[in-house]
Write a protein that holds these residues in place. Structure first.
Motif, PDB file in Angstrom:
ATOM      1  N   LEU A 252      43.614  38.402  54.242  1.00  0.00           N
ATOM      2  CA  LEU A 252      43.461  39.704  53.602  1.00  0.00           C
ATOM      3  C   LEU A 252      44.392  39.851  52.398  1.00  0.00           C
ATOM      4  N   TRP A 253      45.624  39.329  52.537  1.00  0.00           N
ATOM      5  CA  TRP A 253      46.566  39.483  51.434  1.00  0.00           C
ATOM      6  C   TRP A 253      46.066  38.800  50.156  1.00  0.00           C
ATOM      7  N   GLY A 254      45.289  37.743  50.312  1.00  0.00           N
ATOM      8  CA  GLY A 254      44.747  37.061  49.143  1.00  0.00           C
ATOM      9  C   GLY A 254      43.761  37.937  48.385  1.00  0.00           C
ATOM     10  N   HIS A 255      42.864  38.601  49.139  1.00  0.00           N
ATOM     11  CA  HIS A 255      41.906  39.495  48.497  1.00  0.00           C
ATOM     12  C   HIS A 255      42.616  40.670  47.827  1.00  0.00           C
ATOM     13  N   LEU A 256      43.635  41.210  48.510  1.00  0.00           N
ATOM     14  CA  LEU A 256      44.386  42.330  47.950  1.00  0.00           C
ATOM     15  C   LEU A 256      45.133  41.906  46.675  1.00  0.00           C
ATOM     16  N   SER A 257      45.678  40.695  46.693  1.00  0.00           N
ATOM     17  CA  SER A 257      46.400  40.200  45.526  1.00  0.00           C
ATOM     18  C   SER A 257      45.468  40.049  44.329  1.00  0.00           C
ATOM     19  N   MET A 258      44.293  39.479  44.557  1.00  0.00           N
ATOM     20  CA  MET A 258      43.351  39.305  43.446  1.00  0.00           C
ATOM     21  C   MET A 258      42.882  40.644  42.893  1.00  0.00           C
ATOM     22  N   ALA A 259      42.642  41.607  43.799  1.00  0.00           N
ATOM     23  CA  ALA A 259      42.239  42.939  43.342  1.00  0.00           C
ATOM     24  C   ALA A 259      43.372  43.615  42.573  1.00  0.00           C
TER      25      ALA A 259
END
Length: 541
Positions: A252-259
């Protein structure tokens, strides 16, 4: 800073001497030595990008590097270069181009030694990132030094020499990497591809101190450190999770970082707009994006970088890991492609673009798509039994298409940009292309390694590499189709710039280095934000 700080002048001001002073002759000799030094440095950087790809299988066998490490060996360099390009140019304007060139080539040499003596994949990745950062200090000074050293009427000849270096680097990089890997000098396997930079870098450092004349922008602006930090942070937040996402199970942190990276870029835009109003020294000149051709051109460069970033890495993995070819066989297989790029680039600039304009670039995109479709068909038809000569036709078609794009693209994009911002625009175009390359290398984890898988038995791994290569080519073809459509926003016929004049552009980088427009960035820092070159009259105000 007076003109005498950069080049010896003719007779002293106020004298009646109609002829140049005697010291002019030594100056002429010194500037050609300086040209040879900076061109050698540019060649070293050009070769260093392509030489690594061909040695990746050897690096993997020797160090046990994971797929993620393989990506970061290439993507780390591209990311550090992209993030530091504009900053390196601005530092040269402020502190002196000779000084920054020497710091850059010295740091590049040290980083090359660290790469060559790396004891594990982590050290190699860190050294490559350092190498990219040092290249960002060195490369922007090359044509800035040329611009400050040579008068306008000689720059056309100099830029022609630079074009020859570009073509030579495109052809020799993969072949030199293959030879050094195959020869296994002193039992060092892949390490000589980095260690070869040591004697070249040391010679450039010693001779550069002697022959390069110092220059800086008389009205250089302050460095926008906040802009530098925001650009770097946004890129890392986008690319790091994209590169490691598949390996970590897409947390999840990866998706949040990209967003969140999009938010960082939005903050960057707001900050740069405010800084332009406050002191006129933003890192990025946002007003350029109001020019339709420039805005479209940055999209073309970004997407073109994505396509090249994907293709060149997966192509190398396909040839050596999928087909089991030696580094030398893989390196020589790419020669038709590089030769086709160089030949088509010369023809497109001199003959085709003046007559057909934008259609030449669009034809190049379609030719690259056609070459990819041919390659997909050949790879599917012959499987693991495919031979180099069966790849020749697709590679030549792709090379011709790429040559039609890379040489005239930047000049076409700049044709609608105001004269006073042409240097800054060149740097921005190249930076977007480098960002695209890093993004493309990150996407390899999705379009290639995701199709290969992690736990296939060895007998199935090669077949999986062949299938993943074909799937990746479909992605590249799709990106090039988008590029073809975006090119309709470019001017139908680019404005012709005077040869060697203030707005003249230089040959772009061609071949397998995934960096088709870097040459333009070298000129950019010298004239960014309206800074006056020390060789040109300083405009009032």
């Amino acid at each position: 800073m007076t003109s005498s700080d950069t080049l010896p002048t003719p007779a002293a001001a106020g004298t009646a001497q109609p002829k140049p002073a005697i010291p002019q002759d030594p100056a002429d000799r010194r500037r050609w030595f300086a040209l040879a030094i900076v061109m050698t440095a540019a060649f070293m950087d050009l070769v260093d990008v392509t030489i690594v790809n061909i040695a990746i299988p050897s690096i993997t066998r020797d160090t046990g590097a994971s797929f993620t490490s393989i990506q970061w060996i290439t993507a780390g360099y591209a990311l550090a270069f992209a993030a530091g390009l504009i900053t390196g140019g601005r530092l040269g304007d402020i502190h002196g181009r000779k000084r920054l060139f020497l710091i850059g080539i010295g740091g590049f040499t040290i980083a090359s030694a660290l790469c060559g003596f790396a004891v594990n994949p982590e050290m190699l990745v860190a050294s490559r990132i350092l190498q990219g950062g040092m290249a960002a200090l060195m490369v922007p000074q090359v044509l800035s030094i040329v611009h400050a050293t040579f008068p306008a009427h000689e720059r056309g000849k100099v830029f022609g020499l630079f074009g020859a270096i570009v073509g030579l680097g495109a052809v020799s990089g993969p072949l030199l990497g293959a030879l050094l890997t195959e020869w296994n000098l002193f039992g060092l396997e892949w390490r000589p591809i980095f260690l070869i930079n040591l004697p070249v870098g040391i010679a450039g450092l010693v001779l550069g101190r002697k022959f390069i004349t110092e220059s800086r922008a008389p009205r250089a602006l302050r460095l926008d450190l906040t802009g530098v930090a925001l650009v770097t942070l946004g890129l890392l937040m986008l690319l790091y999770p994209l590169t490691r996402g598949r390996e970590l199970g897409w947390p999840l942190w990866g998706h949040l970082s990209m967003a969140a990276s999009l938010l960082v870029f939005a903050v960057l835009v707001v900050f740069e707009r405010g800084k332009a109003s406050r002191d006129g020294s933003p890192l990025i000149e946002l007003s350029l994006f109001r020019v339709k051709s420039f805005a479209a051109g940055t999209v073309v460069q970004l997407t073109f970088g994505i396509a090249l970033g994907i293709f060149f890495l997966v192509w190398t993995l396909y040839l050596q890991m999928g087909l089991g070819w030696s580094a030398l066989k893989a390196g020589t297989t790419g020669i038709p492609f590089s030769v086709a790029v160089s030949c088509a680039a010369g023809i497109s600039v001199q003959k085709l673009v003046p007559r057909f304009g934008r259609k030449v670039l669009q034809a190049g995109a379609l030719l690259m798509v056609a070459g990819l479709l041919l390659y997909i068909g050949e790879a599917g038809r012959y499987g693991q039994g495919i031979s180099p000569w069966q790849m020749a036709l697709p590679l030549v078609v792709m090379g011709v298409g790429m040559g039609l794009i890379v040489a005239p693209l930047t000049d076409t994009v700049l044709s609608g940009v105001p004269k006073e911002h042409s240097g800054s625009a060149s740097g921005l175009i190249n930076t977007f292309q480098q960002m695209g390359t890093a993004l493309g290398l990150g996407l390899v984890s999705v379009v290639f390694f995701g199709a290969v898988g992690d736990r296939l038995p060895p007998e199935e791994m090669r077949a999986a590499f062949v299938d993943a290569f074909q799937q990746s080519l479909w992605w590249v073809a799709g990106v090039l189709t988008v590029i073809f459509l975006v090119m309709f926003a470019l001017p139908a016929r680019p404005q012709t710039h005077p040869q060697g004049g203030e707005d003249a552009t230089v040959p772009t980088r061609a071949g397998g280095d995934a960096s088709p427009a870097r040459a333009q960035s070298d000129m950019a820092p010298a004239r960014a934000q309206g800074d006056a070159s020390p060789k040109e009259p300083v405009q009032a105000g």
